[in-house]
Design a protein around this motif. Sequence first.
Motif, PDB file in Angstrom:
ATOM      1  N   UNK B 114      46.857  53.592  33.947  1.00  0.00           N
ATOM      2  CA  UNK B 114      45.690  53.036  34.413  1.00  0.00           C
ATOM      3  C   UNK B 114      45.431  51.720  34.258  1.00  0.00           C
ATOM      4  N   UNK B 115      46.472  50.965  33.387  1.00  0.00           N
ATOM      5  CA  UNK B 115      46.516  49.497  33.032  1.00  0.00           C
ATOM      6  C   UNK B 115      47.015  48.748  34.099  1.00  0.00           C
ATOM      7  N   UNK B 117      47.280  50.162  37.319  1.00  0.00           N
ATOM      8  CA  UNK B 117      46.165  50.503  38.329  1.00  0.00           C
ATOM      9  C   UNK B 117      45.158  49.514  38.425  1.00  0.00           C
ATOM     10  N   UNK B 118      44.506  49.272  37.188  1.00  0.00           N
ATOM     11  CA  UNK B 118      43.396  48.454  37.168  1.00  0.00           C
ATOM     12  C   UNK B 118      43.693  47.106  37.481  1.00  0.00           C
ATOM     13  N   UNK B 119      44.813  46.724  37.235  1.00  0.00           N
ATOM     14  CA  UNK B 119      45.266  45.340  37.589  1.00  0.00           C
ATOM     15  C   UNK B 119      45.646  45.276  38.977  1.00  0.00           C
ATOM     16  N   UNK B 120      46.288  46.220  39.543  1.00  0.00           N
ATOM     17  CA  UNK B 120      46.317  46.072  41.025  1.00  0.00           C
ATOM     18  C   UNK B 120      45.008  46.047  42.029  1.00  0.00           C
ATOM     19  N   UNK B 121      44.020  46.790  41.220  1.00  0.00           N
ATOM     20  CA  UNK B 121      42.917  47.144  41.965  1.00  0.00           C
ATOM     21  C   UNK B 121      41.936  45.601  42.014  1.00  0.00           C
ATOM     22  N   UNK B 122      42.437  44.863  40.927  1.00  0.00           N
ATOM     23  CA  UNK B 122      42.021  43.632  40.902  1.00  0.00           C
ATOM     24  C   UNK B 122      42.469  42.478  41.987  1.00  0.00           C
ATOM     25  N   UNK B 123      43.484  42.940  42.477  1.00  0.00           N
ATOM     26  CA  UNK B 123      44.429  42.105  43.462  1.00  0.00           C
ATOM     27  C   UNK B 123      45.563  41.234  42.801  1.00  0.00           C
ATOM     28  N   UNK B 124      46.057  41.762  41.931  1.00  0.00           N
ATOM     29  CA  UNK B 124      47.239  41.206  41.388  1.00  0.00           C
ATOM     30  C   UNK B 124      48.294  41.988  41.925  1.00  0.00           C
ATOM     31  N   UNK B 125      49.495  41.161  42.191  1.00  0.00           N
ATOM     32  CA  UNK B 125      50.623  41.628  43.096  1.00  0.00           C
ATOM     33  C   UNK B 125      51.808  42.502  41.662  1.00  0.00           C
TER      34      UNK B 125
END
Lengths: 249, 215
Positions: B114-115, B117-125
Amino acid sequence: MTTAGTPMIRMAAVDKHFGDLHVLRDINLDVESGQVVVVLGPSGSGKSTLCRTINRLEPIDSGTIQVDGTDLPAEGKALAGLRADVGMVFQSFNLFAHKTILENVTLGPIKVRKDSKADAEKNGLALLERVGIANQKDKYPAQLSGGQQQRAAIARALAMKPKVMLFDEPTSALDPEMVNEVLDVMTTLAKEGMTMLVVTHEMGFARRAAHRVVFMSDGEIVEDAKPEEFFSNPTSDRAKDFLGKILSH
Amino acid sequence: MDVLVDNLDLYLSAFGQTILLFLVAAVGSLVLGTVLAALRVSPVPILRSFGSAYVTVFRNTPLTLVLFFFAFAYPRLELVDLSFFARASVGLILYTAAFVCEVVRSGINTVPVGQAEASRALGFGFGQTLTQVVLPQAVRSVVPPLTSVQIALLKNTTIASGFSVFQAGGIYAVLSEQGDNVFIGLLWVSLGFLILVAPLTLLQRRLENRWSVAR
């Protein structure tokens, strides 16, 4: 470039399998800008998967998904750019465990939006104020209650100034007494005109805040209606059965 | 005591080299090992294969072989001319990085999905997700085994005496040439290593305490 008539989210003929399991069957769904759509359905009906395909956390097998008129790009820079515009709130909060609450809210704006730290903190504090946990800003996620964590997660998503917010069962992991504090924040957000797609079991929220209710079962959208119609007059047997089970006590 | 006092210069310069060799190899192996771990979890299959091939080769080769390679075989390749010290450092870095890689990778596996996933969902590559969210948490959870790998590295520097890098592991040779009591001399060497390891253990405890709030 939001043009009138372009839906914020458009899913057309979307199919997805997990191995042999057909989790999404020919999904067609438009969510207009400013609309709040609640997705209901029994567990295993594919509603969480549907929510997660919209920012491509789950890739799809076939069909198209558009956000604000743009097709979802393949994994890479363009997809990251699109995800930055789509806020997501998870069932298990997923706050960054090694960052304070304020850092959680400012990390995206600083690293993705390239905002200055001062601006990001000012905006972040305002958002924490808005969800009622500004006094917790220097704590780590594990030191907060579930309700507080979820409100922080909503603030983190809002800090990116998203065009649309996805909620994947935001209250399912919460103790009952903390559900309302999160739903209150979501209701306010809905009233302010945020486009929202909410996967939930909270019927009260669906009645109160949703413009539309989408009912899913076995990977299909079975009903798509206004909340009052859906709750008083479900047309399909599966929806009647579902409502009978959850509303009977 | 006489052995130590009479040869104080010898001990100091030898342990000085040991410390220098350790510092260079520690930094190098931590950097390279982390990069390798990143390769092993990357979405690109070729990079993943390279990472696991690297670990297979260097983790399974005895360190003496790696160092002998750099001592005797490397000069025959007539590539870049490197000092003995540089070659010893490279050998130690390449060898230790394989172990650092596996420790860091096991740390990455402790970070909930989930960590990321949350990061990708924020737009991090992928890179930002790794450096901002996953690696900081991964490293926090593997401080004790990472320290163990670095302590092993510190002791492994003694093998470098096999090819002319004079450090603590080579003290006995000089002593025996001079006719000093080698047994006593080696006791002082081991005491020296105990003293060198102490700050590492201390650092480990500090980091564990500081990062214990995180989860």
